[in-house]
Write an enzyme that holds these catalytic residues in place. Structure first.
Site, mmCIF file in Angstrom:
data_model
loop_
_atom_site.group_PDB
_atom_site.id
_atom_site.type_symbol
_atom_site.label_atom_id
_atom_site.label_comp_id
_atom_site.label_asym_id
_atom_site.label_seq_id
_atom_site.Cartn_x
_atom_site.Cartn_y
_atom_site.Cartn_z
ATOM 1 C CB VAL A 75 -1.314 0.628 15.085
ATOM 2 C CG1 VAL A 75 -2.300 1.650 14.093
ATOM 3 C CG2 VAL A 75 -1.096 2.928 15.743
ATOM 4 C CD1 TRP A 103 -19.199 -19.015 10.543
ATOM 5 C CD2 TRP A 103 -18.153 -20.602 9.761
ATOM 6 N NE1 TRP A 103 -18.690 -19.518 11.810
ATOM 7 C CE2 TRP A 103 -17.792 -20.826 10.991
ATOM 8 C CE3 TRP A 103 -17.623 -21.696 9.220
ATOM 9 C CZ2 TRP A 103 -17.355 -21.417 11.528
ATOM 10 C CZ3 TRP A 103 -17.140 -22.181 9.739
ATOM 11 C CH2 TRP A 103 -16.628 -22.641 10.370
ATOM 12 C CE LYS A 104 -16.720 -18.100 14.698
ATOM 13 N NZ LYS A 104 -16.187 -18.079 16.227
ATOM 14 C CG ASP A 141 -3.631 -1.315 8.378
ATOM 15 O OD1 ASP A 141 -4.918 -1.331 8.164
ATOM 16 O OD2 ASP A 141 -2.991 -0.341 7.922
ATOM 17 C CB SER A 190 -8.098 -6.411 4.494
ATOM 18 O OG SER A 190 -7.030 -7.760 4.703
ATOM 19 C CG HIS A 237 -1.687 -0.879 1.376
ATOM 20 N ND1 HIS A 237 -1.900 -2.673 0.876
ATOM 21 C CD2 HIS A 237 -3.533 -1.069 0.962
ATOM 22 C CE1 HIS A 237 -2.921 -3.500 0.893
ATOM 23 N NE2 HIS A 237 -3.756 -2.488 1.192
ATOM 24 N N GLY A 277 1.291 -3.521 16.033
ATOM 25 C CA GLY A 277 1.498 -2.369 15.778
ATOM 26 C C GLY A 277 2.505 -2.176 16.609
#
Length: 339
Positions: A176, A230-231, A178, A180, A49, A309
Site C-alpha cells: 500500500v 519540478w517533477k 500512500d 502526498s 490523519h 505498507g
C-alpha cells in the site's frame, strides 16, 4: 515517545470516538465507521490523519462544511466508469462508498472507475487502498486539495499536495503506497510541530523564500516542497487535472477561493487481477520484487529497506500490543469534545 505522549488502547480510542460522533448526531452506522477509520489511521502511526485531525473534522461539522446526513450518490453512468457527487458529506463515508463501488465495477468488468466531486477530506488515503486490497483488487486512488505548494519556480501556492494511493493485494501483507505529492504531508509537518522537532529534511519554504525544516516556519504560509522538485510539481498539476476532468468537479484553483478546504475532487480506480487467472504467478512476481528490494546492503548499519505498507503493518502490531502513542493535549481536547 515524548514526555507529552500517552498510550491509549485501540478499543478505548474507538469507543471514545464513537461516542463523540454520536454526540454530534451521526447515525449509528456512520459513527461506527468514522470511529473505526480514525482509530485505524492512528493505530498504524498516521496520527496526522487520525486523532490529530479529529478536532478539525468536528470544527468542520460545527461550521456546516461537513453535512452529517449527506453521502455520495451516482449522477452519471458510462459502463465501467461512473461519476458521483459527494454532496459535501463526510469524506470517510463517501470514500468508503466509492471504493466499494469501484471494487464492484472492477469485479464485473475487470476494471472500474468512480470519479467523485463535491466531497470532503478522506483523511488517510491508504485506508481505501487497503479496503480495495482486502477485496483482492489493485487500486489507484487520488484526490486534489487546496493550494499548498508553489508550482516549481513560483513564489505563491497554486498547486495541491494531491495525495496518491496505489495498492496491490498480497497474501503475506498488502502493498500500500500512500503519499502526498509534497515532501511531507502538512498533517505530518504538524506532527513534528506538536513534538517540538525539526523535519529530517527540508519540507517547504519560510517567509524569506528559503527552504526550511522548521515546521513553524513552513506552516506560517503553507508553501510545501514538491517531491522531486519540478517533477513533483508537474505530477501534482496532472493529478488535479485528472480528478477535475473525470469528476466534472472543482480544481485546486477553485477550492483555493474558499475559506476552508471543501468540495474537493477524487478518483477511485480498481482493477480485478483475478480475471487473468494466474494468481500464483502474480504473487510470485510481487514476492520476487520484494525479496530483491530487501536483499540490499544498508547505507547505515542496522537499517533495513521496506516495501510500501510494511512499516505501517509493523507499527500496527506494536501499537496493538503496547497501546497507541498520542499527544496528551490532543487527547484532552478529544475528551473535552466528547463530554
Amino acid at each position: 515517545m515524548t514526555e507529552e505522549a500517552i498510550r491509549i488502547t485501540s478499543e478505548q480510542m474507538q469507543d471514545v470516538f464513537y461516542k463523540l460522533f454520536v454526540k454530534y448526531e451521526f447515525a449509528e452506522g456512520k459513527a461506527k465507521l468514522l470511529a473505526k477509520v480514525f482509530t485505524e489511521s492512528t493505530l498504524v502511526g498516521v496520527n496526522s490523519h487520525g486523532i490529530n485531525r479529529l478536532p478539525l473534522f468536528i470544527d468542520y461539522v460545527e461550521k456546516g462544511l461537513v453535512k452529517i446526513d449527506a453521502e455520495a450518490e451516482k449522477v452519471a453512468n458510462f459502463g465501467s466508469l461512473e461519476r458521483w457527487d459527494g454532496n459535501l458529506g463526510p469524506g470517510i463515508i463517501n470514500a468508503t462508498k466509492c471504493t466499494d463501488r469501484a471494487i464492484a465495477l472492477a469485479k464485473s468488468h475487470g476494471m472500474g472507475l468512480v470519479a467523485l466531486r463535491n466531497t470532503n477530506h478522506w483523511m488517510r488515503g491508504g485506508t481505501y487502498g487497503r479496503q480495495a486490497a482486502d477485496a483482492d483488487c489493485i487500486s489507484i486512488l487520488f484526490t486534489n486539495t487546496q493550494p499548498n505548494m508553489p508550482p516549481w519556480g513560483g513564489k505563491d501556492s497554486r498547486i495541491g499536495n494531491n495525495p496518491l494511493v496505489v495498492s496491490i493485494p498480497r497474501e503475506q501483507g498488502h502493498v500500500v503506497l500512500d503519499m502526498s505529492i509534497s515532501q511531507f504531508a502538512f498533517g505530518k509537518i504538524n506532527d513534528y510541530r506538536l513534538k517540538g522537532e525539526k523535519l529530517p529534511f527540508p519540507g517547504g519554504w519560510d517567509a524569506n523564500d528559503e527552504l526550511s525544516n522548521n515546521p513553524e516556519k513552513i506552516l506560517t504560509k503553507e508553501r510545501g516542497l514538491p517531491i522531486g522538485y519540478w517533477k513533483g510539481s508537474a505530477l501534482s498539476i496532472v493529478l488535479d487535472m485528472l480528478a477535475t476532468l473525470l469528476s466534472a468537479g472543482d480544481s485546486t484553483s477553485k477550492i483555493g477561493t474558499r475559506e476552508f478546504e471543501t468540495g474537493i475532487s477524487q478518483v477511485y480506480l480498481c482493477i480485478y487481477p483475478a480475471v487473468f487467472g494466474d494468481k500464483n504467478l502474480q504473487q510470485k512476481l510481487i514476492d520476487e520484487i520484494i525479496a530483491y528490494t530487501h536483499d540490499v546492503a544498508p547505507m547505515n548499519p542496522g537499517d533495513k529497506t521496506y516495501y510500501p505498507g510494511e512499516r505501517s503493518a509493523m507499527t500496527r502490531t506494536r501499537n496493538l500490543k503496547e497501546g497507541i502513542p498520542v499527544n496528551s493535549n490532543i487527547w484532552k481536547k478529544i475528551m473535552a469534545l466528547s463530554s
